[in-house]
Enzyme design. Structure first.
Site: not given
Ligand code: GAR
Length: 203
Positions: A13-14, A92, A108, A110
């Site tokens: 989604s990001n 990762r 990144n 988070h």
């Molecule tokens: C997001 O919420 C991101 O903040 C998190 O994974 C999700 C990915 O969503 N990241 C972490 O937890 C990193 N430690 P997406 O695949 O829909 O963008």
């Protein structure tokens, strides 16, 4: 053109929020040069196809070490002359092969207010702890787990009856706005890093 690589392992989604803004010319003039993905079956791969972004799959199991795996990725990033590496749900920990090469150009997102709740399942960790405020952090990546200098944060109150699903939804809505905003600051050259201090000039 300012060229971006997005690393993702999952839903994407990001990735989609960033690619849509880039395609609309709303990412400070940046373009998404490629997606790097470590999971062939991840939904983000289909999203890349729909949004016209080249997807490159790298399977860690095909390599003798994490370093060898990352050296292959670095070759691809160099081929594409990438200016900024954007991790978006890339599950990762990176080795110095990428961290040293892209230091200051590697970010990144988070789903917590760091330094609270680093690592996996930050949303579940925050709910289980019982905090009344959580949020989203965008930070530079260093060799630690979610420990690099913080670029931007947005807080979010936790309401009564909050569940992992409702909190995840609220967090994702913030992420879809915050990450494109921060990436456009980079594309416009507005972000300075000095030790742990990050400053953004006229955002
Ligand atoms: C997001 O919420 C991101 O903040 C998190 O994974 C999700 C990915 O969503 N990241 C972490 O937890 C990193 N430690 P997406 O695949 O829909 O963008």
């Amino acid at each position: 053109v300012y060229r971006i690589a997005i690393f993702a392992s999952g839903e994407g989604s990001n990735f989609q929020a960033l690619a849509e803004r880039a395609n609309a010319g709303e990412l400070g003039g940046a373009e998404i040069a490629l997606l790097v993905c470590d999971k062939p079956s991840a939904p983000v791969v289909q999203r890349a196809e729909r949004l016209g972004v080249q997807a490159h799959l790298f399977k860690p199991k095909d390599y003798d070490s994490r370093e060898a795996y990352e050296r292959e990725i670095v070759h691809k990033l160099e081929e594409h002359r990438v200016d900024l590496v954007v991790l978006a749900g890339y599950m990762r920990l990176l080795t110095p092969v990428i961290v040293d090469k892209y230091r200051g150009r590697l970010i990144n997102i988070h789903p917590s207010l760091l330094p609270a709740f680093p690592g996996k399942d930050a949303i579940g960790q925050a709910l289980a702890y019982g905090v009344k405020v959580s949020g989203v952090t965008v930070h530079f990546v260093d060799e630690g787990m979610d420990t690099g200098p913080i670029i931007a944060q947005k807080a979010l109150p936790i309401v009564s009856g909050e569940t992992v699903d409702s909190l995840a939804q609220a967090i994702h809505a913030i992420e879809r706005e915050l990450y494109p905003q921060v990436v456009s600051w980079f594309a416009k050259g507005l972000v300075q890093l000095d030790g742990r201090q990050v400053t953004v000039s006229n955002p």
